[in-house]
Design an enzyme around this catalytic site. Structure first.
Site, PDB file in Angstrom:
ATOM      1  N   TYR A   1      -5.451 -10.226   3.835  1.00  0.00           N
ATOM      2  CA  TYR A   1      -4.610  -8.750   3.991  1.00  0.00           C
ATOM      3  C   TYR A   1      -5.188  -7.752   3.288  1.00  0.00           C
ATOM      4  CZ  TYR A   1      -3.496  -9.401  -1.127  1.00  0.00           C
ATOM      5  OH  TYR A   1      -3.617  -9.396  -2.257  1.00  0.00           O
TER       6      TYR A   1
ATOM      7  N   PHE B   1      -4.174  -0.384  -2.613  1.00  0.00           N
ATOM      8  CA  PHE B   1      -4.000  -1.066  -3.965  1.00  0.00           C
ATOM      9  C   PHE B   1      -4.545  -2.366  -4.038  1.00  0.00           C
ATOM     10  CE2 PHE B   1      -0.081  -1.765  -1.625  1.00  0.00           C
ATOM     11  CZ  PHE B   1       0.376  -3.133  -1.699  1.00  0.00           C
ATOM     12  N   ASP B   2      -4.694  -2.954  -2.905  1.00  0.00           N
ATOM     13  CA  ASP B   2      -5.195  -4.373  -3.050  1.00  0.00           C
ATOM     14  C   ASP B   2      -5.832  -5.011  -1.854  1.00  0.00           C
ATOM     15  OD1 ASP B   2      -5.827  -6.900  -4.465  1.00  0.00           O
ATOM     16  OD2 ASP B   2      -3.956  -7.833  -4.082  1.00  0.00           O
TER      17      ASP B   2
ATOM     18  N   ILE C   1       6.618 -11.807  -3.101  1.00  0.00           N
ATOM     19  CA  ILE C   1       7.647 -10.744  -3.097  1.00  0.00           C
ATOM     20  C   ILE C   1       8.582 -10.964  -1.792  1.00  0.00           C
ATOM     21  CG2 ILE C   1       6.518  -9.065  -4.425  1.00  0.00           C
ATOM     22  CD1 ILE C   1       5.630  -7.543  -1.842  1.00  0.00           C
TER      23      ILE C   1
ATOM     24  N   TYR D   1       8.385  -4.274  -5.539  1.00  0.00           N
ATOM     25  CA  TYR D   1       8.403  -4.300  -6.965  1.00  0.00           C
ATOM     26  C   TYR D   1       9.451  -3.276  -7.287  1.00  0.00           C
ATOM     27  CZ  TYR D   1       4.068  -6.852  -6.476  1.00  0.00           C
ATOM     28  OH  TYR D   1       3.149  -7.836  -5.944  1.00  0.00           O
TER      29      TYR D   1
ATOM     30  N   PHE E   1       1.363  -3.544   4.596  1.00  0.00           N
ATOM     31  CA  PHE E   1       0.421  -4.572   4.566  1.00  0.00           C
ATOM     32  C   PHE E   1      -0.191  -4.908   6.056  1.00  0.00           C
ATOM     33  CE2 PHE E   1       3.345  -5.492   0.870  1.00  0.00           C
ATOM     34  CZ  PHE E   1       2.486  -5.944  -0.200  1.00  0.00           C
TER      35      PHE E   1
END
Length: 568
Positions: A56, A66-67, A86, A112, A129
């Site tokens: 991902y 962010f990731d 999540i 979050y 995502f």
């Protein structure tokens, strides 16, 4: 810092991927799922409780990343639908197929929330995502075996403790290749069920036939599990093997025989010490031809049971009949073992020989004589030095015709015991009556030997059909004429017909013919008696002046006696 570590930990468990922002959809109540690539074949969809593995990228609305699992160089593995991710990711991943790609938009309350993750994800952040599903499995999964092709003929299948040789292509569930025996140019060779293979392959090979192709899908817990293998197999990866079983055997195997064609009349079977001539095709279990005597147009000739050939063939030729066709299947420990032979027989290969036995014999064999017909009242039979006329047909034991006297205008003529024919034929013509018919089987040591003759292969057993047409009593070896009684005391005077003190060739010939006509003596039998008389005259005309003098004329018996005195 603590918040950052927590987020990374959470993201690793979630296994999250990101995409560019899709625009402002307004306040979202649920995850937005865009299935932008769906594979044509979807064998399985991710369900709650399944283990999944995926890549991902995760971004914010403005596209800022962010990731990313790609950046870490490792896929993410986890369980879907049980609260370990999540909520938005848990929902967004369900129903995905392997190789499917999705864009997910996760609203804050499913991500979050109002707290975010300190230093990484701000409060009330919508997350984007981009996900690709790579693997799906469940702890209740079993091995998935699909037979792709199978030979019609399958006498035996793989069991535990068998040694197998197989080719394979290995891929991950998403099709990524990780290994192939084909690229190495050799089969993978190993024992089954003894711990040399991963559990799934140990199970997946059972029941296979030589030549069978299978697809074997192995869940991670029957493969390399949580650790994976090197850099090519990630942790928790399902493996897909496309397998072609080339051959297999068991170390306890002996030679396996198939009697394809056995002649109805089999009077004798080959044993240790016999010399066998046979044709063969040699193949591997997958049908690959590695050698053939037919291609050389020459039989393979050897003793059996004496170690001149591989042990399996030594055993496999025991008990064959002339003319038999036999299949001999030989495990490698009775063939060429782990090393193979040359570039055509791989190590640990099972060999299949399709054999056609042309003939065999033993060096101790005599001539085999079968009397087909013998006239009644047979009182006079042939002996050495007799002159005989006979017809014959000569062939190999497989029926190949070699020679026949019937191809000529008259029968064959020969003086027996004069080394004019092969020893076996000479023996077979002895003690025959005129009109008698025989079949003779002549081994090569009494025939044309290892070298053969024109039209006769080396070491060939010959079959003669002979019929004795006529016979004439012979004379002892070295004689051209013998007296039936005592020769005349005044031989020279009687031979000198015109009493001129010299005997020319015509006088000599007239005298000998008179003796034969009156029954006083006989010539060596021949198709050309004139030549025999000419040879006699030449022997007596010692100075070769065309006439015989009293000093030159000597009986052969007297000559032989003189030689004995000289030796004494």
């Amino acid at each position: 810092a603590a918040g950052s570590r927590c987020l990374l930990h959470l993201l690793f468990l979630l296994g999250v991927l990101g995409v560019p922002a899709l625009g402002d959809p307004g306040p979202l109540e649920d995850v937005v799922i865009d299935r932008y690539y769906i594979p044509k074949i979807c064998l399985r969809e991710a369900q709650m409780g399944d283990f999944i593995r995926y890549h991902y990228n995760g971004t914010f609305k403005d596209g800022k990343k962010f990731d990313s699992s790609y950046d870490r160089g490792a896929t993410v593995a986890g369980v879907v639908g049980v609260g370990r991710l999540i909520t938005g990711m848990d929902r967004g991943l369900q129903g995905m197929c392997v190789n499917e790609r999705r864009h997910l938009i996760v609203p804050p309350h499913l991500g979050y929330g109002s707290i975010g993750v300190a230093g990484l994800i701000p409060p009330d952040a919508t997350l984007y995502f981009d996900v690709v599903m790579l693997d799906i499995w469940n702890k209740n999964d079993k091995l998935q075996i699909t037979t792709l092709s199978k030979p019609e003929r399958c006498n035996r299948t793989v069991e535990n403790s068998d040694f197998v040789r197989y080719h394979y292509n290995g891929t991950l569930l998403d099709g990524t290749p990780f290994d192939s025996s084909y690229s190495k140019g050799s089969t993978y060779d190993t024992y089954v069920g003894t711990g040399w293979l991963i559990k799934g392959m140990d199970q997946g090979l059972l029941g296979m036939c030589a030549g069978e192709k299978r697809s074997i899908i192995i869940p991670p817990f029957l493969a390399y599990g949580e650790k994976g293998y090197g850099t090519v197999i990630p942790p928790q990866a399902s493996l897909v093997f496309s397998v072609l079983l080339v051959d297999f055997h068991n170390p306890k195997d002996g030679v396996f025989l198939e009697h394809l064609e056995v002649p109805e009349s089999c009077k004798r079977r080959a044993v240790t010490g016999d010399f066998v001539r046979y044709h063969y095709n040699g193949t591997l279990m997958d049908g690959t031809l590695f050698d053939s005597s037919y291609s050389r147009n020459q039989t393979y000739n050897t003793y059996i049971g004496k170690g001149y050939i591989i042990p399996g063939m030594d055993q496999g030729l025991q008990g064959v009949c002339v003319g038999e066709q036999r299949r001999v299947i030989i495990p490698p420990h009775l063939a060429y073992g782990e090393n193979g032979a040359g570039d055509k027989i791989p190590g640990s290969a099972v060999l299949i020989f399709d054999v056609h036995v042309i003939d065999f014999h033993n060096p101790e064999d005599p001539v085999e004589i079968e009397t087909v017909f013998r006239p009644e009242g047979c009182n006079v039979t042939t002996r050495n030095r007799d002159f005989v006329r006979y017809h014959y047909n000569c062939s190999l034991l497989d029926g190949t015709r070699l020679f026949s006297s019937h191809d000529y205008e008259k029968p064959q003529e020969v003086t027996l015991g004069a080394n004019k024919v092969i020893e076996g034929l000479n023996s077979g013509l002895l003690d025959m009556c005129a009109g008698e018919r025989r079949v003779l089987i002549i081994p090569p040591h009494l025939g044309h030997g290892e070298s053969g003759a024109r039209g006769v292969p080396g070491s060939a057993v010959l079959r003669f059909e002979v019929e004795l047409i006529s016979m004439e009593e012979g004379v002892p070896e070295g004689y051209l004429f013998i007296w039936h009684g005592e020769p005349p005391a005044n031989l020279y005077e009687q031979m000198d017909l015109n009493k001129d003190g010299a005997i020319p060739a015509d006088e000599f010939s007239t005298f000998i013919k008179t003796q034969v006509a009156e029954g006083k003596g006989r010539l060596m039998p021949s198709s050309d008696p004139e030549k025999v008389i000419a040879d006699m005259f030449r022997n007596q005309d010692r100075n070769q002046d065309g006439k015989i003098t009293p000093e030159e004329l000597k009986l052969k018996s007297d000559e032989d006696q003189e030689k004995i005195h000289e030796e004494l």
